[in-house]
Scaffold this motif. Sequence first.
Motif, mmCIF file in Angstrom:
data_model
loop_
_atom_site.group_PDB
_atom_site.id
_atom_site.type_symbol
_atom_site.label_atom_id
_atom_site.label_comp_id
_atom_site.label_asym_id
_atom_site.label_seq_id
_atom_site.Cartn_x
_atom_site.Cartn_y
_atom_site.Cartn_z
ATOM 1 N N THR A 9 0.802 -1.186 -0.274
ATOM 2 C CA THR A 9 0.275 0.300 0.136
ATOM 3 C C THR A 9 0.979 0.945 -0.025
ATOM 4 O O THR A 9 2.111 0.855 0.746
ATOM 5 C CB THR A 9 -0.728 0.030 1.239
ATOM 6 O OG1 THR A 9 -1.293 1.384 1.340
ATOM 7 C CG2 THR A 9 -0.586 0.092 2.383
ATOM 8 N N LYS A 17 1.931 4.665 6.837
ATOM 9 C CA LYS A 17 1.639 4.547 8.430
ATOM 10 C C LYS A 17 3.088 3.632 9.488
ATOM 11 O O LYS A 17 3.257 2.729 9.086
ATOM 12 C CB LYS A 17 0.765 3.265 8.453
ATOM 13 C CG LYS A 17 0.170 3.273 10.033
ATOM 14 C CD LYS A 17 -1.226 3.355 10.005
ATOM 15 C CE LYS A 17 -1.777 1.962 11.800
ATOM 16 N NZ LYS A 17 -1.124 1.258 11.666
ATOM 17 N N ASN A 40 -0.189 3.634 1.525
ATOM 18 C CA ASN A 40 0.327 4.759 2.076
ATOM 19 C C ASN A 40 1.718 4.860 3.736
ATOM 20 O O ASN A 40 1.108 3.471 3.927
ATOM 21 C CB ASN A 40 -1.169 4.637 3.498
ATOM 22 C CG ASN A 40 -2.641 4.068 2.390
ATOM 23 O OD1 ASN A 40 -2.930 5.802 1.601
ATOM 24 N ND2 ASN A 40 -3.449 3.226 2.863
#
Length: 180
Positions: A33, A37, A35
């Motif tokens: 992914t 984090k 994204n």
Amino acid sequence: MGLKEYQYKILVVGDLGTGKTSILKRYIHNTFTSNYKSTIGVDFALKIIQIDPNTIVSLQMWDIAGQERFGSMTQAYYRGAIGAFIVYDATRPLTFQNVSRWKNDIDTKVELPLAWGGGSIPVVLLANKIDQHPNTRSPKEMEEFCRENSFAQWFETSAKENTNIDQAAEYLISHIVQLE
Ligand code: GTP
Ligand code: MG
């Protein structure tokens, strides 16, 4: 002939956002992914592989947050590790400059078991995100850097495109099995 089972603790370290968690997600779940984090402290991942008909290896991967280089916990996290990956981001030269700091941190805080002769644990260097930016160092420079800094090997990787992740893991595991 019995089945041999080995358990290895492997560290994955390197600066913030270089792709440590993504490399492990790709290796273990075959997912990616974009994204981001950031890992807090440390995460764990387990992978069990059969390296030959009589040998099973269970890998306990310790995914250590990039920010931990400035913390006081790495010694505790490193304890008992038998191998490591140091990851830098091919798009950000500063993360390469910190590679030798990470290497030094590992070399000063963890050793192979005495039964294996002690000494530094094998460390493999990963130049990650090569899908975004070619590695600015030539193979010759990489080899020289690895020799000078006692890395077992180096690979150019992409967690996004699944480049060389399995190869790097296989290299480190077979290197460790030979020490056993
Ligand atoms: P910390 O946990 O903060 O130390 O970071 P990390 O090293 O675990 O990095 P993480 O895997 O979270 O990845 C950081 C960002 O880079 C995310 O947005 C990822 O999607 C992206 N990323 C990781 N690997 C690659 C890659 O091979 N190619 C590309 N293009 N992006 C990547
Ligand atoms: Mg992470």
